[in-house]
Design an enzyme around this catalytic site. Sequence first.
Site, short mmCIF file in Angstrom:
data_model
loop_
_atom_site.label_atom_id
_atom_site.label_comp_id
_atom_site.label_asym_id
_atom_site.label_seq_id
_atom_site.Cartn_x
_atom_site.Cartn_y
_atom_site.Cartn_z
N LEU A 35 0.87 -1.16 -0.05
CA LEU A 35 -0.03 -0.04 0.01
C LEU A 35 0.87 1.25 -0.06
CD1 LEU A 35 -2.96 -1.09 2.41
CD2 LEU A 35 -2.68 -1.21 0.14
N ALA A 45 5.59 -3.25 -8.07
CA ALA A 45 6.45 -2.56 -8.54
C ALA A 45 6.35 -1.13 -8.35
CB ALA A 45 6.92 -2.73 -10.08
N GLU A 46 7.60 -0.54 -8.24
CA GLU A 46 7.38 1.09 -8.59
C GLU A 46 7.47 1.14 -10.30
OE1 GLU A 46 7.33 3.57 -6.83
OE2 GLU A 46 7.55 2.57 -4.94
N THR A 96 12.84 -1.90 -5.19
CA THR A 96 11.51 -2.65 -5.15
C THR A 96 11.49 -3.73 -6.24
OG1 THR A 96 10.26 -0.68 -4.08
CG2 THR A 96 8.91 -2.50 -5.34
N THR A 113 7.26 -5.45 -18.98
CA THR A 113 7.08 -4.45 -19.81
C THR A 113 7.68 -4.35 -21.06
OG1 THR A 113 6.67 -2.03 -19.84
CG2 THR A 113 8.38 -2.88 -18.31
N ASP A 114 6.87 -3.63 -22.17
CA ASP A 114 7.63 -3.75 -23.25
C ASP A 114 8.72 -2.50 -23.34
OD1 ASP A 114 6.19 -1.33 -23.11
OD2 ASP A 114 5.24 -1.48 -25.05
N GLU A 115 8.95 -1.61 -22.25
CA GLU A 115 9.75 -0.78 -22.13
C GLU A 115 11.23 -1.41 -22.14
OE1 GLU A 115 9.23 2.80 -19.80
OE2 GLU A 115 7.12 2.95 -20.31
N TYR A 165 13.43 3.31 -14.60
CA TYR A 165 12.34 2.28 -14.29
C TYR A 165 12.60 0.94 -15.31
CZ TYR A 165 7.94 0.17 -15.66
OH TYR A 165 6.80 -1.00 -15.83
N SER A 166 12.81 1.26 -16.49
CA SER A 166 12.80 0.13 -17.37
C SER A 166 14.19 -0.61 -17.24
CB SER A 166 12.80 0.28 -18.87
OG SER A 166 13.40 1.44 -19.17
N LYS A 205 13.18 -3.02 -14.56
CA LYS A 205 12.27 -4.05 -14.78
C LYS A 205 13.17 -5.09 -15.76
CE LYS A 205 8.45 -4.37 -14.51
NZ LYS A 205 7.78 -5.34 -13.46
N LEU A 215 -0.55 9.01 -18.19
CA LEU A 215 -1.18 10.13 -19.27
C LEU A 215 -2.88 10.03 -19.16
CD1 LEU A 215 -0.75 12.13 -21.36
CD2 LEU A 215 -0.47 10.36 -23.13
N TYR A 258 4.29 16.31 -23.00
CA TYR A 258 5.80 16.35 -23.16
C TYR A 258 6.36 16.51 -24.52
CZ TYR A 258 5.69 14.11 -18.30
OH TYR A 258 5.39 13.91 -17.08
#
Length: 339
Positions: free
Chosen positions: A38, A86-87, A103, A128-130, A155-156, A159, A195, A212
């Site tokens: 949480l 995850a973050e 994390t 993720t695709d990132e 981030y990516s 991951k 977004l 952006y």
Amino acid sequence: MAKKKVLVTGGAGFIGGNFVQYMVKKYPQYDIYNLDLLTYAGDLMKHKEIESEENYHFVKADITDRETIIPLFENEKFDCVVHFAAESHVDRSITDPEIFVKTNVLGTQVLLDSAKQIGVSKFLHVSTDEVYGELDFDPNTFFTEDTPLQPNSPYSASKASSDLLVRAYHETFGLPINITRCSNNYGPFHFPEKLIPLTISRVLKDQKIPVYGDGKNIRDWLHVLDHCAAIDLVLHEGENGEVYNVGGHNECTNLEVVQTIISALGKSEELIEFVTDRLGHDKRYAIDPSKLEQLGWKPTYTFETGIAQTIQWYLDNKEWWEQIISGEYKNYFETQYTL
Ligand code: NAD
Ligand code: DAU
């Protein structure tokens, strides 16, 4: 016969939350355990409808806390793990990368150790695709499962690191794993820092929408329930050790997404404000989902039907997102934007 125990990490967040609800309703013969710390991104208000269901259980815990997680696995003997926790926000990873490593990398490793120790039948890692980096604007290029990992944001990168650990636990210890790599999700309970929900919630309040750069970056949007169905399929039918890309061929520029929402809500494009670009902003993501399609998956929403349903959901559930944007989010928004 004892019920099958499915541990879902991050089940108080956006996608994990939708997945928990989907599983609780679809599989009364499974016990679904939602494990979540949480953080700012997780809430239990979203689970009002299922919280009294017999097959739903909540555990508040930190996936990086080995002293709690290992004994929890030993006591509960989960049959399988679906790992979302995850973050997840790229912009936050640019201002504060450390928590992403803690994390996303360390947390995943603690879960892998715990899963290995009790011998789960499946560890499904939601990625993720990132991790593949970015594509150029040639519409005939796509990420496949063989595209090299070239993450560009903290981030990516975190991951991708967790994906490599999951793969290594399969290769080294024979842990039965799958990795799914999905494109951008949208739908109910999407946290308003991202977004689409940011745009819907701000348009409804006649506030400026920060776009952006030139707004021409492309994302490949998938409704969250189509993602949930894909994970369900991989959990049950995925071939051990395999990676599956998830995406529905719904490419749009960010500007198109924002314009679609403004027009659906009958507001003016004067709300759009072009702001300083995100650092290292990936140009384009686009998924080739054919491997998953061969397993039997196909999306049920087009972007047109999905975005209309999502906008209506935000209109019908103001209470949920208004509560969220009145908390920690307010400080975040003021630090992140100068609108
Ligand atoms: P989210 O930020 O909405 O939710 C993350 C959840 O994880 C929250 O409930 C949070 O409380 C929990 N959490 C964070 N740290 C924790 C910890 N240390 N211990 C236990 N729980 C913790 O994220 P999301 O958008 O739902 O994404 C879920 C997963 O799917 C992530 O792994 C993300 O990388 C991946 N993913 C997201 C998208 C997308 O478009 N949102 C697309 C593809 C993949
Ligand atoms: O592709 C999957 C990824 O999609 C997931 O792994 C991430 O967890 C998820 O957050 C999402 O990442 P993005 O960075 O693509 O999503 P975000 O909603 O933050 O941004 C979408 C696009 O919109 C991106 O090109 C940046 C742009 N954007 C975003 C925000 C928040 C803006 O133009 N203005 C904004 O205020």
